[in-house]
Design a protein around this motif. Structure first.
Motif, mmCIF file in Angstrom:
data_model
loop_
_atom_site.group_PDB
_atom_site.id
_atom_site.type_symbol
_atom_site.label_atom_id
_atom_site.label_comp_id
_atom_site.label_asym_id
_atom_site.label_seq_id
_atom_site.Cartn_x
_atom_site.Cartn_y
_atom_site.Cartn_z
ATOM 1 N N UNK A 205 49.077 -76.301 -72.284
ATOM 2 C CA UNK A 205 49.397 -75.038 -72.950
ATOM 3 C C UNK A 205 50.728 -75.029 -73.698
ATOM 4 N N UNK A 206 51.460 -76.131 -73.646
ATOM 5 C CA UNK A 206 52.803 -76.143 -74.244
ATOM 6 C C UNK A 206 52.774 -75.783 -75.731
ATOM 7 N N UNK A 207 51.850 -76.385 -76.481
ATOM 8 C CA UNK A 207 51.808 -76.112 -77.920
ATOM 9 C C UNK A 207 51.250 -74.723 -78.221
ATOM 10 N N UNK A 208 50.522 -74.128 -77.265
ATOM 11 C CA UNK A 208 50.002 -72.775 -77.457
ATOM 12 C C UNK A 208 51.081 -71.724 -77.255
ATOM 13 N N UNK A 209 52.079 -72.065 -76.417
ATOM 14 C CA UNK A 209 53.073 -71.063 -76.024
ATOM 15 C C UNK A 209 54.454 -71.281 -76.630
ATOM 16 N N UNK A 210 54.757 -72.520 -77.022
ATOM 17 C CA UNK A 210 56.096 -72.802 -77.546
ATOM 18 C C UNK A 210 56.022 -73.531 -78.887
ATOM 19 N N UNK A 211 57.078 -73.397 -79.669
ATOM 20 C CA UNK A 211 57.182 -74.078 -80.954
ATOM 21 C C UNK A 211 57.990 -75.362 -80.776
ATOM 22 N N UNK A 212 57.890 -76.305 -81.718
ATOM 23 C CA UNK A 212 58.619 -77.575 -81.591
ATOM 24 C C UNK A 212 60.124 -77.405 -81.416
ATOM 25 N N UNK A 215 61.247 -72.472 -79.422
ATOM 26 C CA UNK A 215 60.982 -71.038 -79.444
ATOM 27 C C UNK A 215 59.598 -70.722 -78.913
ATOM 28 N N UNK A 216 59.188 -69.472 -79.042
ATOM 29 C CA UNK A 216 57.887 -69.043 -78.550
ATOM 30 C C UNK A 216 56.931 -68.798 -79.710
ATOM 31 N N UNK A 217 55.674 -69.154 -79.508
ATOM 32 C CA UNK A 217 54.635 -68.794 -80.464
ATOM 33 C C UNK A 217 54.326 -67.298 -80.286
ATOM 34 N N UNK A 218 53.453 -66.786 -81.125
ATOM 35 C CA UNK A 218 53.047 -65.384 -80.973
ATOM 36 C C UNK A 218 52.457 -65.137 -79.589
ATOM 37 N N UNK A 219 51.603 -66.061 -79.156
ATOM 38 C CA UNK A 219 51.000 -65.921 -77.819
ATOM 39 C C UNK A 219 52.066 -66.064 -76.736
ATOM 40 N N UNK A 220 53.001 -66.982 -76.933
ATOM 41 C CA UNK A 220 54.074 -67.164 -75.967
ATOM 42 C C UNK A 220 54.903 -65.904 -75.813
ATOM 43 N N UNK A 221 55.189 -65.230 -76.932
ATOM 44 C CA UNK A 221 55.944 -63.973 -76.886
ATOM 45 C C UNK A 221 55.178 -62.885 -76.145
ATOM 46 N N UNK A 222 53.865 -62.849 -76.313
ATOM 47 C CA UNK A 222 53.053 -61.875 -75.590
ATOM 48 C C UNK A 222 53.158 -62.096 -74.083
ATOM 49 N N UNK A 223 53.140 -63.355 -73.669
ATOM 50 C CA UNK A 223 53.262 -63.679 -72.249
ATOM 51 C C UNK A 223 54.636 -63.277 -71.726
ATOM 52 N N UNK A 224 55.678 -63.636 -72.450
ATOM 53 C CA UNK A 224 57.042 -63.324 -72.018
ATOM 54 C C UNK A 224 57.241 -61.811 -71.899
ATOM 55 N N UNK A 225 56.708 -61.064 -72.843
ATOM 56 C CA UNK A 225 56.851 -59.609 -72.818
ATOM 57 C C UNK A 225 56.118 -58.980 -71.639
ATOM 58 N N UNK A 226 55.041 -59.629 -71.182
ATOM 59 C CA UNK A 226 54.269 -59.118 -70.045
ATOM 60 C C UNK A 226 54.879 -59.554 -68.717
ATOM 61 N N UNK A 227 55.776 -60.535 -68.750
ATOM 62 C CA UNK A 227 56.388 -61.072 -67.535
ATOM 63 C C UNK A 227 57.763 -60.430 -67.325
#
Length: 270
Positions: A205-212, A215-227
């Motif tokens: 899931x690393x490439x789904x949640x983080x950028x090279x 930073x966070x991808x759009x999906x990664x930001x959604x997860x962080x905001x929910x956590x």
């Protein structure tokens, strides 16, 4: 005696060559247990076992596929030949596959049934089969513990990951059912519980949640905001719950799912 100690306990970890599996086997060894590292990547398992042995711990590397009955039975024979018993099992093998993912633009009435079935088999049958063959030995001891790996996907509707959601929801149901049935037959000699990790960065899931650039991808930001903790978990943060469930400290605990998620599951978002 330290009730959290795993001294003299032989614990099999399926998926022991994965990122979370590495934290699990190191944690078991650190608590004094013997870590049996089972996975499809023998070289990785051997490197991890040698690292534990070099640190004066006990470990054994075994190559096996959790979906192949003959390989599980052969692995069980190797463990018994080396240590004479099995005290615990961590069903950490699993993961997602492209065929089990439903993209936002996909037609939900034209799902990839074969893809969904593959993810179900890996995560559900990959938990049931090791339990069938290693669990039979665990039940011969005075106390034994089986720990499954659940997911936030079984508690909250998480977009895209339909196959994984179906499988992990089934793992939760299996954990409760099997805990009751083993208690009916073996009393408190066999316990089954599960750990439900929140979002931890893995190879899948690393490439789904983080950028090279970190930073966070759009999906990664959604997860962080929910956590509520506003970060991803670190694999070692699962070890405390795992050791507790494998040790005699949890002798009166069975059929439970322990969230280690930074508050993801309880957060309403409001």
């Amino acid at each position: 005696m330290d009730q959290f100690s795993l001294k003299d306990k032989v614990i099999v970890v399926t998926g022991g060559t994965g990122i979370l599996g590495e934290a699990f086997v190191n944690g078991i060894a650190g608590a004094g247990g013997t870590a049996v590292i089972l996975g499809r990547k023998l070289e990785v398992a051997q490197l991890r076992a040698q690292k534990i042995i070099d640190a004066s711990g006990r470990a054994l590397a075994i190559q096996a596929d959790v979906l192949k009955k003959d390989e599980i039975i052969a692995a069980r024979g190797k463990v018994l030949a080396e240590f004479g018993k099995i005290d615990g099992l961590v069903n950490a093998a699993g993961g997602n596959m492209p065929g089990g993912i439903v993209q936002p633009e996909a037609d939900v009435f034209d799902l990839d049934m074969d893809g969904l079935r593959q993810v179900m088999e890996l995560n559900l049958w990959g938990t049931l089969l090791p339990t069938q063959y290693f669990g039979k030995e665990i039940a011969k001891n005075a106390t034994g513990s089986i720990v499954n790996i659940s997911s936030m996907a079984s508690q909250r509707a998480i977009t895209k990951v339909l196959g994984y959601t179906l499988a992990k929801t089934a793992v939760d149901a299996y954990t409760k059912w099997f805990a009751v049935e083993t208690a009916n037959r073996y009393g408190d000699r066999v316990r089954m519980n599960a750990i439900a990790p929140g979002f931890f960065l893995t190879e899948q899931n690393r490439t789904l949640l983080t950028t090279p650039d970190g930073g966070f991808t759009t999906r990664g930001n959604l997860v962080i905001n929910q956590t509520p903790f506003k970060r991803f978990g670190v694999p070692e943060e699962l070890v405390g719950a795992l050791i507790w469930l494998l040790s005699d400290a949890s002798k009166f605990v069975t059929g439970t799912v322990i969230n280690v998620d930074g508050g993801f599951a309880v957060n309403s978002g409001v």
